[in-house]
Design an enzyme around this catalytic site. Structure first.
Site, PDB file in Angstrom:
ATOM      1  N   TYR A   3       4.767  -3.337   9.202  1.00 47.25           N
ATOM      2  CA  TYR A   3       3.361  -3.746   9.246  1.00 47.25           C
ATOM      3  C   TYR A   3       3.123  -5.073   8.508  1.00 47.25           C
ATOM      4  O   TYR A   3       2.571  -6.020   9.068  1.00 47.25           O
ATOM      5  CB  TYR A   3       2.469  -2.652   8.659  1.00 47.25           C
ATOM      6  N   SER A   7      -3.937  -9.288   8.391  1.00 45.70           N
ATOM      7  CA  SER A   7      -4.281  -8.308   7.360  1.00 45.70           C
ATOM      8  C   SER A   7      -3.986  -8.879   5.991  1.00 45.70           C
ATOM      9  O   SER A   7      -3.103  -9.736   5.823  1.00 45.70           O
ATOM     10  CB  SER A   7      -3.470  -7.026   7.561  1.00 45.70           C
TER      11      SER A   7
END
Length: 269
Positions: A154, A140
């Site tokens: 995350y 990401s």
């Protein structure tokens, strides 16, 4: 079976489903794994009808410790091996580190980090023996950004996947005569179910549309990059600019900006 096989985790929707479609369009068979049997079977029917390849459905929860072995065992029983692995399964865990259970955090780590690395470790020997392999780890743009308030693990997990992919690709390049590559695909905001699942859809609606990409070009960027042997790819002009900016920006400034933006992009309750 003459056709190569691509194993895709989190294949029931979004980026994972698009990977299945694009690999099938290239003439590959696909092995689709996720928790939702009905969604997998629907996608498999679509792919087989449209592209004339074989789609294997494997219902499995990567949060379980033996999930990787079960997935690979199912393929072995069908006399198939993995020529390409797309580690796509993932989700955002809403809330802060303090107000979520360790069980939830441990499952998050398993699905997004441990399981992808385990799968890569277990398919690589066969790839090496055959002299061919592709591994795409869906990381990401968050892996480049400062840590946020909320969704605490995350960014760190995605940063870890980026570094893992870089190192693994370097190792694969050192194998004599082997055509094996590993790439970290680092998308920004992509239209999928991701924000519905983690409860941030309403926050996302207020964001500039130029920040968003469709899954199709994101996936194509990942496939093209791994075929080139490129260890990391950030799809989209806007995302490339943001990734560069985060590397050049003074760290205290980056952290201050993220603190201000956290409530917009992260659910903390």
């Amino acid at each position: 079976m003459d056709r190569r096989l691509c194993l895709i985790t989190g294949a029931s929707a979004g980026i994972g489903a698009e990977f299945a479609r694009q690999y099938a369009a290239l003439g590959w068979d696909v092995a689709l794994t996720a928790r939702r049997k009905d969604r997998l079977e629907e996608l498999a029917t679509e792919i087989e009808s449209k592209y004339g390849v074989h789609a294997i459905c494997i219902v499995q929860d990567l949060a379980r410790a033996n999930s990787a072995d079960k997935i690979l065992s199912t393929l072995s029983e069908q006399d198939r091996h993995v020529d390409a692995l797309v580690n796509n399964a993932g989700y955002g865990l809403p809330g802060t580190f303090f107000n979520t259970s360790w069980k939830s955090q441990a499952e998050f780590l398993r699905v997004l980090y441990t399981a992808p690395i385990e799968l890569a470790h277990k398919v690589l020997p066969g790839m090496s023996d055959r002299g061919y392999g592709r591994i795409i780890n869906v990381a990401s743009l968050a892996g480049y950004a400062p840590g946020s308030n909320g969704h605490t693990l995350y960014a760190s997990v995605k940063a870890g996947l980026i570094k893992f992919s870089e190192s693994l690709n370097a190792e694969c390049e050192a194998l004599d005569g082997a055509d094996i590559h590993c790439t970290a695909l680092c998308p920004g905001f992509t239209y999928s179910e991701f924000h519905d699942v983690n409860g941030t859809r309403e926050q996302m609606k207020s964001m500039n549309k130029r920040m968003w990409m469709e899954a199709g070009p994101v996936v194509k960027a990942g496939i093209d990059a791994v075929n080139r042997g490129q260890p990391v790819v950030v799809p989209g002009v806007v995302n490339k600019g943001l990734a560069t900016l985060t590397r050049l920006m003074p760290e205290p400034l980056g952290r201050a900006i993220m603190r201000r933006q956290s409530r917009t992009i992260r659910r903390q309750d």
